[in-house]
Motif scaffolding. Structure first.
Motif, PDB file in Angstrom:
ATOM      1  N   LYS A  85       0.878  -0.721   0.118  1.00 31.70           N
ATOM      2  CA  LYS A  85      -0.254  -0.136   0.203  1.00 31.70           C
ATOM      3  C   LYS A  85       0.411   1.292  -0.130  1.00 31.70           C
ATOM      4  O   LYS A  85       0.589   2.993  -0.387  1.00 31.70           O
ATOM      5  CB  LYS A  85      -1.408   0.217   1.390  1.00 31.70           C
ATOM      6  N   ASN A 130       1.288   0.816  15.423  1.00 32.72           N
ATOM      7  CA  ASN A 130       0.042   0.388  14.490  1.00 32.72           C
ATOM      8  C   ASN A 130       0.127  -0.450  12.932  1.00 32.72           C
ATOM      9  O   ASN A 130      -0.316  -1.288  12.519  1.00 32.72           O
ATOM     10  CB  ASN A 130      -1.314   0.260  15.194  1.00 32.72           C
ATOM     11  N   PHE A 131       0.550   0.915  12.407  1.00 31.46           N
ATOM     12  CA  PHE A 131       0.775   0.916  10.833  1.00 31.46           C
ATOM     13  C   PHE A 131       1.890   1.404  10.750  1.00 31.46           C
ATOM     14  O   PHE A 131       2.174   2.475  10.390  1.00 31.46           O
ATOM     15  CB  PHE A 131      -0.116   1.359   9.924  1.00 31.46           C
ATOM     16  N   TRP A 134       3.044   2.017   6.884  1.00 33.75           N
ATOM     17  CA  TRP A 134       1.873   3.065   5.979  1.00 33.75           C
ATOM     18  C   TRP A 134       1.457   4.792   6.880  1.00 33.75           C
ATOM     19  O   TRP A 134       1.637   6.050   6.222  1.00 33.75           O
ATOM     20  CB  TRP A 134       0.211   2.319   5.920  1.00 33.75           C
ATOM     21  N   GLN A 135       1.947   4.842   8.363  1.00 42.54           N
ATOM     22  CA  GLN A 135       1.284   5.938   8.863  1.00 42.54           C
ATOM     23  C   GLN A 135       2.922   6.836   8.461  1.00 42.54           C
ATOM     24  O   GLN A 135       1.774   8.212   8.470  1.00 42.54           O
ATOM     25  CB  GLN A 135       1.558   5.571  10.564  1.00 42.54           C
ATOM     26  N   ARG A 138       1.938   8.242   4.572  1.00 43.41           N
ATOM     27  CA  ARG A 138       1.304   8.938   4.174  1.00 43.41           C
ATOM     28  C   ARG A 138       1.508  10.168   4.563  1.00 43.41           C
ATOM     29  O   ARG A 138       1.197  10.663   4.420  1.00 43.41           O
ATOM     30  CB  ARG A 138      -0.377   7.971   4.536  1.00 43.41           C
ATOM     31  N   GLU A 227      -4.315  12.822  13.626  1.00 41.23           N
ATOM     32  CA  GLU A 227      -5.516  11.499  13.281  1.00 41.23           C
ATOM     33  C   GLU A 227      -5.755  11.185  14.715  1.00 41.23           C
ATOM     34  O   GLU A 227      -3.817  10.719  15.113  1.00 41.23           O
ATOM     35  CB  GLU A 227      -4.210  11.102  12.534  1.00 41.23           C
ATOM     36  N   SER A 260      -6.388  -1.043  14.830  1.00 41.56           N
ATOM     37  CA  SER A 260      -6.039   0.247  14.017  1.00 41.56           C
ATOM     38  C   SER A 260      -7.397   1.103  14.305  1.00 41.56           C
ATOM     39  O   SER A 260      -8.464   0.203  14.945  1.00 41.56           O
ATOM     40  CB  SER A 260      -7.203  -0.212  12.645  1.00 41.56           C
ATOM     41  N   CYS A 261      -7.111   1.998  14.128  1.00 46.97           N
ATOM     42  CA  CYS A 261      -8.442   3.518  14.675  1.00 46.97           C
ATOM     43  C   CYS A 261      -9.564   3.315  13.799  1.00 46.97           C
ATOM     44  O   CYS A 261     -10.199   4.107  14.412  1.00 46.97           O
ATOM     45  CB  CYS A 261      -7.544   4.734  14.704  1.00 46.97           C
ATOM     46  N   ILE A 262      -9.706   2.772  12.437  1.00 49.16           N
ATOM     47  CA  ILE A 262     -10.714   2.916  11.822  1.00 49.16           C
ATOM     48  C   ILE A 262     -11.604   1.162  12.128  1.00 49.16           C
ATOM     49  O   ILE A 262     -12.066   1.160  10.949  1.00 49.16           O
ATOM     50  CB  ILE A 262     -10.634   3.430  10.855  1.00 49.16           C
ATOM     51  N   SER A 418      -8.795   2.597   4.356  1.00 48.98           N
ATOM     52  CA  SER A 418      -8.596   3.813   3.655  1.00 48.98           C
ATOM     53  C   SER A 418      -7.382   3.971   1.953  1.00 48.98           C
ATOM     54  O   SER A 418      -7.373   2.899   1.956  1.00 48.98           O
ATOM     55  CB  SER A 418      -7.114   4.528   4.334  1.00 48.98           C
ATOM     56  N   PHE A 424      -8.731  11.682   4.288  1.00 52.99           N
ATOM     57  CA  PHE A 424      -8.248  10.699   5.154  1.00 52.99           C
ATOM     58  C   PHE A 424      -8.020  11.443   7.179  1.00 52.99           C
ATOM     59  O   PHE A 424      -7.214  12.325   7.233  1.00 52.99           O
ATOM     60  CB  PHE A 424      -7.707   9.911   5.515  1.00 52.99           C
TER      61      PHE A 424
HETATM   62  O1  LIG Z   1      -5.462   3.378  12.814  1.00 55.52           O
HETATM   63  C1  LIG Z   1      -5.160   4.084  11.610  1.00 55.52           C
HETATM   64  C2  LIG Z   1      -5.733   3.348  10.188  1.00 55.52           C
HETATM   65  C3  LIG Z   1      -4.837   4.304   9.508  1.00 55.52           C
HETATM   66  C4  LIG Z   1      -5.970   3.415   8.063  1.00 55.52           C
HETATM   67  O2  LIG Z   1      -5.703   1.859   7.709  1.00 55.52           O
HETATM   68  O3  LIG Z   1      -5.316   4.010   7.120  1.00 55.52           O
END
Ligand SMILES: O=CCCC(=O)O
Length: 454
Positions: A85, A130-131, A134-135, A138, A227, A260-262, A418, A424
């Motif tokens: 991703k 957590n990611f 990715w975090q 982005r 975020e 995950s936050c979402i 996302s 986001f």
């Molecule tokens: O923890 C947040 C989720 C991040 C994501 O799925 O883009």
């Protein structure tokens, strides 16, 4: 030192040294001097670097993924998907960045005017575990495209990923100082934000960390994007495809071991379909396999740390004390790792404080509601407003949810995920500002107005 433990086994990983003041100073000086050159680099130079980064992440995905899995326990297959991703995000900005940066003509009463997008300078990114790729990416991909430079303060437990990210930018030919890892702990962040060379901050993390960073940035009048957490509703109405909703509810809740936050954290189901949904959801949640994250067969790995598991177990204890029923799961597994089973809580009293907390682990709350008003009221009865997922084939209901759920994102008939192209971010205590797409890039840019004679 950063002491790191593999949460799947409890074994200590190599300790990583924290930077001293002199190393932090050298890093900030390098960021400033690189910015002087990068801000005037051509768009072709930036897009070419982003393209090389995409290729490098794809080519090295297995090695990168293993670093993340060892440090924070997510399954190897999800770490690989995360690295892929990131490559997609680099490609997105390589492809669309130049058009995002085109200025616009502005109609004025005298003469003419247009806008021009300019970078701001070194931006500090405070990022979570957590990611862990990715975090960061982005933030990093749009920052590189914008002409900014990045400084990373990563989570203590993902310092291996932090070092790998810096190494990947260098390997792809990014100039020294374009993206640097600041191996510092939280207590050293305030001084970095206060430093005149740092122009802005982006943070993904907890509400407490966000408030602290925003306070310091506010004191120094620096822009912040936050975020933060979420306790997303996953709403199921009678017209929905119940099989699909139940199946996706499981993925929405247990992805990343619930961290995950979402994640869909609160399953809010209309009374007419509650029993049918609950039967399918329970069955699929009971079948979730927690196990070795390197094993292809595992649906989820351990929690990211033993502390994180303790936090979730404490919340479950408080939920039960408040009157909730733990239908099944939510228990430590018999293993040296920080594993727990997927579980479901019912009868959580809506007015209990603990019902409004974010549960960062694989345990869902299941609620029964009488109608759409009740569903929306419950969905909004939390301090957060990050994401939401709504399941209905009634277009009037879809419109109500889109309009009335107080969240930054609403996914219809799908779990929320996302995407590099889509904005986001959240409202309320989930933070402010947006990441991704052109919007994420503009957050850290100067939209200059250029006034011209007639
Ligand atoms: O923890 C947040 C989720 C991040 C994501 O799925 O883009």
């Amino acid at each position: 030192m950063f002491e790191r433990v593999n949460p799947a086994t409890g074994e200590k990983l190599d300790a990583i040294a924290e930077m001293d003041d002199a190393a932090v100073e050298a890093t900030l000086a390098r960021a400033q001097s690189t910015f002087r050159e990068w801000r005037v680099s051509s768009l072709d130079t930036r897009t070419a670097l982003l393209g090389r980064l995409a290729d490098a992440f794809e080519a090295d995905k297995r090695r990168l993924a293993e670093i993340a899995t060892r440090e924070m326990g997510k399954t190897l297959k999800s770490s690989i998907a995360e690295v892929e991703k990131c490559a997609a995000a680099f490609r997105h900005y390589a492809e669309h960045g130049p058009s995002f940066l085109e200025g616009e003509d502005v109609a004025v009463s005298k003469g003419s005017a247009r806008t021009r997008w300019l970078p701001l300078g070194p931006v500090l990114a405070v990022m979570p575990w957590n990611f862990p790729y990715w975090q960061v990416v982005r933030f990093m991909a749009p920052a590189i495209m914008a002409g900014n430079v990045g400084l990373l303060k990563h989570a203590s437990i993902t310092q291996g990923v932090a070092a790998a990210l810096e190494e990947m930018v260098k390997k792809a030919g990014g100039p020294d100082g374009l993206f640097q890892n600041l191996a510092i702990k939280s207590d050293a962040v305030e001084k970095v934000i206060a430093d005149k060379r740092v122009v802005a901050v982006t943070l993904t993390g907890s509400e407490g960390a966000g408030a602290k960073v925003a306070e310091t940035a506010g004191k120094h009048l620096k822009k912040v994007v936050l975020e933060l957490g979420g306790s997303d509703p996953f709403i199921v109405m009678p017209s929905a495809d119940i099989d699909k909703a139940a199946e996706q509810a499981v993925t929405a809740r247990i992805q990343n071991t619930g961290q995950s936050c979402i994640c869909g954290k609160r399953m809010i189901v209309h009374a007419d379909v509650y029993d049918a949904f609950a039967a399918k959801f329970f069955e699929a949640m009971k079948a979730v396999k927690a196990g070795d994250p390197m094993d292809e067969e595992s649906d989820m790995g351990p929690l990211s740390s033993f502390d994180q598991r303790d936090t979730v177990l404490d919340q479950l204890g408080r939920m039960k004390k408040a009157g909730a029923t733990l239908e099944f799961g939510g228990e430590k597994l018999d293993s040296p790792g920080a594993y727990m089973s997927a579980g479901v809580l019912t009868g959580v009293p809506r007015n209990a404080d603990v019902a409004r907390e974010e549960v960062f682990g694989p345990v869902a709350m299941l609620f029964r509601v009488t109608d759409i008003d009740d569903a929306i009221a419950l969905a909004n009865d939390i301090p957060y407003g990050l994401g939401s997922s709504v399941w209905t084939n009634d277009s009037g209901e879809q419109d109500r949810f889109e309009r009335d759920i107080a969240a930054g994102m609403t996914a219809v008939n799908q779990m929320l995920a996302s995407a590099p192209e889509a904005p986001f971010g959240g409202v309320k205590l989930s933070g402010y500002g947006r990441e991704l797409g052109p919007w994420g890039m503009y957050e850290f840019m100067n939209m200059k107005t250029v006034m011209l004679p007639g």
